[in-house]
Scaffold this active site. Structure first.
Site, short mmCIF file in Angstrom:
data_model
loop_
_atom_site.label_atom_id
_atom_site.label_comp_id
_atom_site.label_asym_id
_atom_site.label_seq_id
_atom_site.Cartn_x
_atom_site.Cartn_y
_atom_site.Cartn_z
N HIS A 122 0.81 -1.22 0.00
CA HIS A 122 0.00 0.00 0.00
C HIS A 122 0.84 1.28 0.00
CE1 HIS A 122 -3.48 -2.38 0.02
NE2 HIS A 122 -3.68 -2.52 1.31
N HIS A 197 -9.93 2.04 0.26
CA HIS A 197 -9.89 0.84 1.09
C HIS A 197 -11.04 0.81 2.11
CE1 HIS A 197 -8.15 -2.65 3.05
NE2 HIS A 197 -7.05 -2.57 2.31
N GLU A 328 -12.01 -3.56 -3.79
CA GLU A 328 -11.05 -2.55 -4.21
C GLU A 328 -10.77 -2.66 -5.71
OE1 GLU A 328 -7.64 -3.34 -1.70
OE2 GLU A 328 -9.01 -3.96 -0.11
#
Length: 371
Positions: A122, A197, A328
């Site tokens: 991420h 997210h 996502e």
């Protein structure tokens, strides 16, 4: 159908508009400037914060008209600055995992900052979810309430090349939420893969686990993973596996065939000449709420909050594994190291845009009638 096309067209036009400058401050100073913003349209109420351009709450009615918050999160904004779950956050510069925390682009080898074993997750230890974004536009109510955040990512941030100008817009429509993410490389080619997210629980954020919710995912293939959840580069059919959600299934009905819940990227189906494609539909049988996701992204990460454990959230409720669902839409994970995956490289001549449309109702689709 006409209203849906209109919303998608508006999202596309907004995505094509110009980018604006953000600002970068030291984290401790940034905490003093964290704010909460609300958008309202009809029975829909959205709250977001400029910390991580994060979606904090979404309140809407169930089949009986009772309002409820269907997004996992925290009571205080300060808690988002120490969040390791990425609740509702904008994730980047590159979401998901990059194997070995490295890649080569145009003959130049880039070493990133690893934050999950030897890999980058991420965007690194301080990705886009962990910085203060600038508010560029804010319209609380009206025909199309919206807010736009911007951020300037500097050359070398977390090891990524080039300056990058980024914006994220949240837009409320009639029973819908649009999210537009866009980026422009200012001086060097760079990988970009931005996601939201948010963890959904259509029964209300504090209603327990999501194992009884019904899901349909419009992807007939998945990207296979190694033991570290890094793609191997191979793509496989979901047929005959617990990953097959081409027809609606109860989330928990085949979990016993998995090691630790769902955390996998789907290759979304759809006609190649169509910009937008249907990603997923989820229904909560008790509340009657239905969510439908349409996107222009090639992939969809389906995650069942497997790693969430003893996380104290809103109203003091303690979230446990499977407390929420993540859908996502994204570029494929570790695309920078797999030439056969769709490219996530952005350059000054080729800007990035990622559009998501979440539509809400209390009417079950025909394919869900057996539930």
């Amino acid at each position: 159908m006409i209203s849906k096309i209109s919303v998608l067209l508006c999202l596309f036009l907004l995505a094509a508009s110009g980018l604006v400058n953000g600002s970068v401050l030291k984290k401790e100073k940034e905490k003093d400037h964290i704010r909460l913003f609300e958008l309202k349209k009809g029975d829909l109420s959205l709250k977001v914060t400029n910390w991580g351009a994060t979606l904090v709450s979404l309140v809407l009615p169930d089949k009986n008209g009772k309002l409820g918050d269907i997004v996992l999160g925290y009571d205080s904004l300060k808690e988002y600055t120490n969040d390791s779950t990425y609740f509702g956050a904008t994730v980047g510069r590159v979401a998901n995992r990059i194997g070995g925390a490295q890649f080569t682009l145009n003959g130049i080898h880039y070493k990133l900052i690893a934050n999950e074993g030897n890999n980058t997750l991420h965007g690194g230890p301080r990705g886009f979810s962990d910085v203060l974004w600038k508010v560029e536009r804010y319209i609380k109510e009206g025909d199309m309430p919206r807010i736009t955040f911007s951020y300037h990512s500097f050359d070398g941030e977390e090891g990524f090349p080039g300056d990058l100008q980024v914006t994220v817009s949240y837009i409320l429509g009639k029973n819908s939420l649009g999210i537009i993410m866009k980026a422009k490389a200012l001086n060097k080619p760079t990988p970009v893969n931005l996601i939201n997210h948010v963890y959904w629980n259509l029964g209300d954020h504090n209603s327990g686990d999501i194992l009884d919710e019904v899901v349909q995912i419009f992807g007939s293939q998945i990207t296979l993973l190694d033991s570290q959840l890094i793609p191997t580069g191979k793509i496989a059919s979901v047929k005959g596996t617990p990953y097959d959600f081409l027809k609606p299934h109860i989330v928990g009905s085949r979990m016993n065939q998995l090691t630790n819940g769902y955390d996998i990227n789907y290759v979304l189906d759809g006609e190649k000449d169509r910009e937008f494609k249907l990603g997923a539909i989820v229904m909560d049988r008790k509340s009657g709420r239905v969510l439908k996701l349409t996107t222009n992204a090639p992939g969809l990460q389906f995650y069942t909050a497997n790693s969430v454990k003893n996380e104290k959230g809103k109203d003091g409720f303690v979230y446990q594994p499977y407390a929420g669902l993540c859908f996502e839409s994204q570029g494929f994970p570790d695309s920078v190291n797999h030439p056969n995956f769709p490219s996530t490289i952005v350059n000054p001549e080729k800007p990035y845009e990622h559009v998501m449309l979440f539509e809400f109702s209390t009417k079950a689709p025909n394919a869900f009638s057996q539930y």
